[in-house]
Design a protein around this motif. Structure first.
Motif, PDB file in Angstrom:
ATOM      1  N   ASP A 316       0.691  -1.153  -0.011  1.00  0.00           N
ATOM      2  CA  ASP A 316       0.040  -0.114  -0.155  1.00  0.00           C
ATOM      3  C   ASP A 316       0.780   1.252  -0.061  1.00  0.00           C
ATOM      4  O   ASP A 316       0.590   2.200  -0.725  1.00  0.00           O
ATOM      5  CB  ASP A 316      -0.865   0.014   1.215  1.00  0.00           C
ATOM      6  N   TRP A 317       1.999   1.319   0.641  1.00  0.00           N
ATOM      7  CA  TRP A 317       2.794   2.353   0.837  1.00  0.00           C
ATOM      8  C   TRP A 317       3.592   2.606  -0.371  1.00  0.00           C
ATOM      9  O   TRP A 317       3.598   3.914  -0.935  1.00  0.00           O
ATOM     10  CB  TRP A 317       3.758   2.278   1.950  1.00  0.00           C
ATOM     11  N   LYS A 320       0.382   2.790  -3.675  1.00  0.00           N
ATOM     12  CA  LYS A 320      -0.453   3.686  -3.559  1.00  0.00           C
ATOM     13  C   LYS A 320      -0.080   4.846  -2.809  1.00  0.00           C
ATOM     14  O   LYS A 320      -1.018   5.788  -2.563  1.00  0.00           O
ATOM     15  CB  LYS A 320      -1.721   3.079  -2.692  1.00  0.00           C
ATOM     16  N   GLY A 321       0.949   4.912  -2.042  1.00  0.00           N
ATOM     17  CA  GLY A 321       1.381   6.228  -1.356  1.00  0.00           C
ATOM     18  C   GLY A 321       0.665   6.264  -0.014  1.00  0.00           C
ATOM     19  O   GLY A 321       0.550   7.307   0.591  1.00  0.00           O
ATOM     20  N   THR A 322      -0.278   5.166   0.483  1.00  0.00           N
ATOM     21  CA  THR A 322      -0.890   5.281   1.625  1.00  0.00           C
ATOM     22  C   THR A 322      -0.004   4.756   2.894  1.00  0.00           C
ATOM     23  O   THR A 322       0.375   3.613   2.836  1.00  0.00           O
ATOM     24  CB  THR A 322      -2.350   4.617   1.416  1.00  0.00           C
ATOM     25  N   SER A 323      -0.191   5.470   3.940  1.00  0.00           N
ATOM     26  CA  SER A 323       0.530   4.956   5.177  1.00  0.00           C
ATOM     27  C   SER A 323      -0.204   4.245   6.491  1.00  0.00           C
ATOM     28  O   SER A 323       0.186   3.800   7.145  1.00  0.00           O
ATOM     29  CB  SER A 323       1.721   6.200   5.593  1.00  0.00           C
ATOM     30  N   ALA A 324      -1.608   4.137   6.095  1.00  0.00           N
ATOM     31  CA  ALA A 324      -2.371   3.720   7.107  1.00  0.00           C
ATOM     32  C   ALA A 324      -1.819   2.231   7.593  1.00  0.00           C
ATOM     33  O   ALA A 324      -1.697   1.993   8.786  1.00  0.00           O
ATOM     34  CB  ALA A 324      -3.832   3.628   6.900  1.00  0.00           C
TER      35      ALA A 324
END
Ligand code: RFL
Ligand code: PHB
Length: 391
Positions: A316-317, A320-324
């Motif tokens: 994801d990181w 997609k660039g998401t850090s959740a």
């Protein structure tokens, strides 16, 4: 001095099951990584360890496209047996959960992962000495090893087992350890003889715990609880078989086929958790951050569940660039780790003889085993944990 500099997205330390599964999961999705392993390939492939795989682990191997041999050669088990002074308490894990466990040696799983790494071009550096982690709190961490080799990366994954350096890179003021050391170890042997029983059997006996397991229909794996001062050399095959048969009781003991041992070793038992499982750019998985006593067969399976969470979070990181996912990794993984620690501790306390255990403790163990033998609800609890809690 030989100097090299290499750039990758994820530097993975350790080519045990955790590091190898993580490397494959990332590489399949186009994330670059390299695995640095202290030992030789031959050494890693020869280690005899776990044998019972949860669905979490077989699912991970399927996701990696590496479950061909596992599906053919793995033995599906629908029950596990507890033995109390020779009397059998079968726990029907599939009836209670709809799932099964698979008997397939960690040695074989490791070989499958290493062979595929070679085929697929997942780089593994064998005999990487003096691995050291640097700048994990910055945005450009790196790992050094050997005579001047350096790997620059975005993320470091510490999959280097209980004795590895990774978790010590987390500052002491941030890290907490929780530990229980048990006053006994397991003496294990491997022998090319048919198993004494179709299911894995955990035996509680006045002389100590015993475990009957297998690798195939022609190869058996047995363990005995022994004192911490015992030496392997003091255990001839003959002495081992005699003691095993006594502890398994007349029924299972009477079905044991004896033979020459092809491996014999003693392992200490401990419960251990180091928190957190992530600090800045460093992520830990598997035995690098937790140990369970082997009663319950959870160590390798926990490594697989950590890697399932971690691979998804890193993908994801990176993609997609998401850090959740990466921000929640430690808390999410630790919830499952602690529940699995609980089950492994529970089964260890229930089935072993403690040198300082009094008469009251023995009655408690007997009462618990009697309760399990006669309660479907208690058996359901054991089954649910034994097949592995949901992710
Ligand atoms: P591993 O397998 O220890 O791999 C870590 C890797 O890191 C390398 N390493 C380094 N590399 C570079 N630099 C350094 N400084 C390094 N230091 C270490 C090591 O050489 C190694 O290759 O950890 P991982 O990947 O987290 O996997 C964990 C499992 O191996 C472990 O939990 C299981 O074997 C535990 N276990 C069992 N687990 C189960 O799920 N089911 C079982 O039935 C089961 N039975 C067992 C077990 C463990 C046992 N022993 C011997 C500890 C039975 C036994 C007897
Ligand atoms: C094994 O087959 O090596 C084995 C099985 C069950 C355990 C531990 C080890 O709980």
């Amino acid at each position: 001095m030989e100097i090299s500099r290499f750039k990758t997205q994820v530097a993975i330390i350790g080519a045990g099951p955790a590091g190898l599964m993580l490397g494959h999961a990332l590489m399949l999705e186009g994330i670059d990584c390299i695995i640095l392993e202290r030992q030789t390939r031959e050494h890693v492939e020869a280690r005899i360890r776990a044998g019972v795989l949860e669905q979490v682990t077989t699912d991970m191997m399927a996701r990696l496209g590496l479950n061909d041999r596992l599906s053919k050669e793995g033995l599906l088990h629908e029950a596990v047996v507890l033995l109390s002074e020779g009397s059998m308490i079968p726990v029907a894990i599939t009836r209670h959960t709809g799932k099964h466990v698979t008997v397939y040696g960690q040695t074989e799983l490791t070989k499958d992962l290493i062979a595929a790494a070679e085929d697929r071009g997942l780089p593994i550096v064998w005999e990487a000495k003096d691995v050291a982690l640097h700048d994990i709190e910055g945005t450009a961490p790196y790992v050094t090893y050997g005579a001047g080799h350096r790997v620059d990366c975005a993320i470091i994954a510490g999959c280097d087992g209980y004795h590895g350096p990774s978790r010590y890179a987390i500052p002491a003021k941030v890290r907490r350890e929780f530990e229980r050391v048990y006053p006994f170890g397991w003496l294990g042997i491997l022998a090319d003889v048919p198993p004494c029983h179709a299911e894995v059997a955990y035996a509680s006996h006045d002389r100590g715990f015993a475990l009957a397991s297998m690798r195939s229909m022609t190869r058996s794996r047995y363990y005995l609880q022994v004192g911490l001062d015992e030496q392997v050399e003091d255990w001839s095959d003959e002495r081992f078989w005699d003691e095993l048969c006594t502890r398994l009781g007349p029924k299972l003991g009477g079905q044991v086929t004896r033979g020459r041992s092809i491996e014999k070793s003693i392992a200490p038992l401990r419960s251990y958790v180091s928190e957190p499982m992530r600090h800045a750019r460093l992520f830990l998985a598997g035995d690098a951050t937790h140990i369970v006593p082997p009663t319950g067969a959870k160590g390798l399976n926990l490594a697989a569940s950590d890697v399932t969470y971690l691979a998804d979070a890193l993908l994801d990181w990176f993609k997609k660039g998401t850090s959740a996912g990466i921000d929640g990794y430690s808390a999410q993984a630790l919830r499952r780790v602690w529940k699995t620690e609980r089950f492994s501790w529970y089964l260890t306390e229930l089935m072993h003889r403690f040198p300082d255990g009094g008469a009251f403790d023995r009655r408690m163990q007997d009462a618990e085993l009697d309760y399990i033998a006669n309660s479907d609800a208690a058996q359901a609890m054991i089954a649910e944990n034994y097949v592995g809690l949901a992710l």
